[in-house]
Each structure stands twice: as C-alpha cells, then as structure tokens.
Design an enzyme around this catalytic site. Structure first.
Site, PDB file in Angstrom:
ATOM      1  CB  SER A 102      20.602  38.734 100.062  1.00 30.50           C
ATOM      2  OG  SER A 102      20.529  37.368 100.439  1.00 30.50           O
ATOM      3  CE  LYS A 103      22.120  39.875  91.925  1.00 30.90           C
ATOM      4  NZ  LYS A 103      20.846  39.426  91.448  1.00 30.90           N
ATOM      5  NE  ARG A 104      22.884  34.688 101.999  1.00 28.72           N
ATOM      6  CZ  ARG A 104      22.303  34.175 103.086  1.00 28.72           C
ATOM      7  NH1 ARG A 104      22.429  32.902 103.364  1.00 28.72           N
ATOM      8  NH2 ARG A 104      21.598  34.957 103.885  1.00 28.72           N
TER       9      ARG A 104
END
Ligand code: GLU
Length: 471
Positions: A246-248
């Site tokens: 994910s973008k995290r």
C-alpha cells in the site's frame, strides 16, 4: 512443453494507473515469452465501460514501453463485444448458461435465508428451469436480466506451475453471473473466450486470481476446450509488515517511479527479483541475463516483500555504472532544457545519486555559481590573506595547463606540488569552494574538468576578489 509456440498475455483493466505489482506481472509474462521464444500479448480488459478510461490505457502502454516490454499483439476487449455475444448465445443455446431474472431484493432474501440456516450463500438456481422461449420473450419485453453460468457440481483441479495441484469444490460456487446482458460480458467470461481464442498457453498472473481459476476452467470446458492453458499464480507483493502492498510504505504506481528518476534497468532488475531469484543467486542482472536464467518453477509461493531500500540500491548502482551516454539520455527530462550537461559533470555526481530526480540539485552549481559567503572559503582558522594566497598559487598553476589538456588527472598532477608544500586543506578547500560555491560538492579536479579552463579561472578569480574586497 512446446517452447516455440508459447503465448502469454498481460491483461490489465484500465481502471487506474499501472500498478507496480501489475508491472511485475507484465514483466514475468514478457520474460517468459522471451525465454521460451513465444509471443507476449497485451490485452486491455475494458469491458467495464464506466470504470475504464483511455488515460489509463495510455498510462499502461507508456509504462510497459518505458520498461522495454514490447508486445507482439494488442487487443482491446471493448472492440470484441460481438465475439463475446456470439459465445454467450452459444452457451445459452447449449443450456450451459441461462438468463436470470431474479431481482436484487429476491437475491438478497435468498442470501439472508441461507445465512440464517448457517449455509454459505450461493445462488439457488431458481431461473435455471425457465424455458428458453419464455426467457427470450421476457428479454424482448424489456425485463431486466443477467446471464448465469450453470456451474456443474464437480471437483475442479489444476496443476499450478508455482503452487502445485490445487483442488476446488465447484458445488460451493453456485451459478455465477457471466454477463450483465448479451452485450455486456463480465471479466470471468471474456477472459476465457479470449484466452482460448488467442491460444494462450500460459496464464501467468497474481495469486489474487486463484479463486477465479476454477470458474474459468469450467467455462473453458463448457466450450469444449481440449487444451487448457497452464496456470502460474505469482505471489502477492507485500509491505515490509507483510500486509498487502500500500501507499503507506511505498509509491504504488509505476509512473511515480518514472517521474522520480528511477531507471528502467533498475526497476526491471528489482521487479524480476520480486518473487523469483536465479539458481546462482546473482542479483545485478541485465535483461538478457534475467531472460537466460528465468525459470517459472523457481517462482516462490509466499508473498514478496517490496523493499524500497533495495530498489534505491539498484537505482544507485545503475546510475553509477551504466554507460554515460545512457544516463545522459535518461537525465534529459530531469534538468532544464538549456543545461548542456557534459560527461565530466555527470561523472562528478553520478556515484552519489539514488535517483535522477536529484540531478538538478546536484548539478545546479555548474550552471549558476551559488552566492556563497567568503567565510566558506576558509579551511579551519585560515584568514583572508591565506585564502587569497592559496587560491593564487592554484590559479598560477592552473593557468599553465592548456585548455585542450584540462583533465582531472593533469590538474591533480599539476597541483600536487602546491598541495605538498602548503597542505591539502590550505589549497584544495578554498579551491573547491571557489569552484562550487558549496560546502559539499564533488572534488576540485573533477569540477575543473567539467567547467573547462575559462570558467574555472573566472570562478577562482571571483573568490580571490571576494576575500580581498569584502571587509
Ligand atoms: N483484468 C484482470 C486484472 O486486471 C486480469 C486478470 C487475468 O490476468 O486474468 O486483474
């Protein structure tokens, strides 16, 4: 396995920018095609008209081209609706699929009833028995419908090239929807029509598709397909904490990496190792080496962690080691158009860059000398007089080198005497600052070669003026 006739496909849905994980799927397919002398097909799966966008098709094709994954054939499902319609009609005609008129409310009622009995919900098969004529009239009269596949209650098994034999109980699946109507096939259906029609020999895709495979095998069998493709489900890409990528933790679209100045060689090398590694554990590999060493049976089952540090390491490595010409070409988009970057300039900074996005800042001082404070010219407790003397000695020596021989080795040799006599700090520190205007920069000899004689002398004189004139 007949190697010369392998045909694989990359089948993205253009509902968003090309995901870095999808790029890895594309890469594995492409490598497999090249390794087996087969064909790589790009198939845009855009039957979801609402969510599919032309801008994403562009992002996908540009991304693949940037990676160097040229395709042998290109299809768009939206241009094949007629083909799917014929196949839908055929399945309905042969009683292998049927129109279903159940409303949302009816289906929801059924679902709740099954759940309350502790059963896993699936469609009851209520519309299976509607005679074909009646169904036809109801459709003609404008009644809403979908088309369902008559799922046989059998065990489906297949040998996955990555995961071994997998078995599914199709009686749990129920009659699933394969089209919204005769002109709107769904993924599950269109994918089978195409894989058969395009004579795909190997379906290599993310393992999030595993649960689709039994459905697709059943549809293919309903068409009487004699030869099914081999399946290879490649592992998911994970965050370092092993959750779904994910973008995290990292950028997820390929375009973001392109825009930040990653080199395609680095990205390809890095992605090839996400879920696969060669027998000899070599890490840095050219595309040709990857193709030579690639073996689909060595793809791992478990998730592949996306390690940004490793990607940065590959990128730094390629920036430092690829031929200068190649880096200069790739650098063009990252610096102002009017900057004429020469090879020595690039050589002086390339070993310190993790991406080309940092090139502008690293090279800026060559094109505009920063307005630095004269104090920066001082090494330790040197005063203005000593700075001036040091620069003056350098200048005299530099002046003696003809412009045509203005190379870092010659410059270094020339200045050795002064350095030995007065000390490194005393000579080289003020010289380097005079040339770069910066506290940290490449060494003075490299900068001088990159600047050339005239600009070098101008900058040294400027520094001498600074310490002389400023109070
Ligand atoms: N269009 C599907 C996707 O983007 C392709 C799945 C497949 O390769 O069969 O996930």
């Amino acid at each position: 396995m007949p190697t010369e006739s392998t045909r694989v496909r990359f089948a993205p849905s253009p509902t968003g920018p090309l995901h870095i994980g999808s790029a890895r799927t594309a890469l594995f397919n492409w490598i497999f095609a090249r390794a087996t002398g087969g064909k790589f097909i790009l198939r845009i799966e855009d039957t979801d008209f609402e969510r599919s966008k032309e801008e994403y098709v562009k992002d996908i094709t540009e991304g693949l081209s940037w990676l160097g994954l040229e395709w042998d054939k290109f299809y768009k499902q939206s241009e094949r609706i007629e083909i799917y319609r014929k196949h839908l009609e055929r399945l309905v005609q042969e009683d292998k699929a049927y129109p279903c008129f159940c409303t949302k409310e009816e289906l929801e009622g059924e679902r709740q009833a099954m759940l309350s009995q502790g059963l896993a919900p699936k469609y009851s098969g209520k519309c299976r028995g509607i005679p074909k004529d009646e169904a036809k009239h109801r459709i003609e009269a404008g009644e809403g419908y979908v088309i369902r596949f008559k799922t046989p209650e059998i065990e489906v098994s297949f040998k996955d090239l990555v995961r071994g034999t997998l078995r599914f109980d199709a009686s749990l699946i129920g009659d699933f929807v394969i089209a919204r109507d005769f002109n709107q096939p769904l993924y599950q259906f269109a994918v089978v029509v195409d894989d058969l029609d395009m004579k795909i020999t190997h379906v290599i895709r993310g393992d999030d598709h595993i649960s689709n495979t039994p459905k697709q095998i059943l549809i293919a069998k309903a068409f009487g397909a004699e030869q099914l493709p081999y399946f290879a489900h490649i592992p998911m890409i994970l965050n370092p904490d092993r959750s779904k990528m994910s973008k995290r933790f990292a950028d997820t679209s390929l375009k973001e990496y392109i825009d930040k100045g990653y080199l395609s060689q680095a990205v390809v090398n890095f992605l090839a190792l996400l879920g696969w590694h060669p027998q000899d554990d070599q890490e840095v590999m050219t595309v040709d080496e990857i193709i030579k060493k690639f073996d689909i049976s060595r793809v791992q089952k478990g998730g592949a962690v996306f390690d940004s540090d490793k990607l940065n390491w590959f990128n730094s490595h390629y920036i430092a080691h690829l031929p200068t010409e190649e880096i200069l070409r790739a650098a063009a988009g990252f610096v102002p158009e009017n900057w004429k970057i020469n090879a020595p300039m690039l050589e002086s900074v390339r070993t310190r860059l993790s991406n080309l996005g940092k090139l502008r800042e690293a090279l800026e001082f060559y094109f505009a000398l920063p307005d630095y404070e004269k104090e920066l010219l001082r090494w330790k407790e040197m005063d203005d007089r000593r700075v001036w003397n040091g620069l003056e000695s350098s200048l005299r020596l530099i002046e003696e080198i003809p412009a045509g021989l203005f190379k870092k080795d010659a410059l270094e040799a020339k200045l050795t005497f002064a350095v030995e006599e007065k000390g490194k700090g005393e000579i080289l520190w003020p010289l380097r600052v005079a040339l770069s205007g910066k506290k940290n920069s490449p060494g003075p000899f490299e900068i001088m070669e990159a600047l050339g004689k005239e600009e070098t002398m101008r900058r040294v004189r400027l520094a001498m003026d600074k310490v002389q004139k400023q109070p």
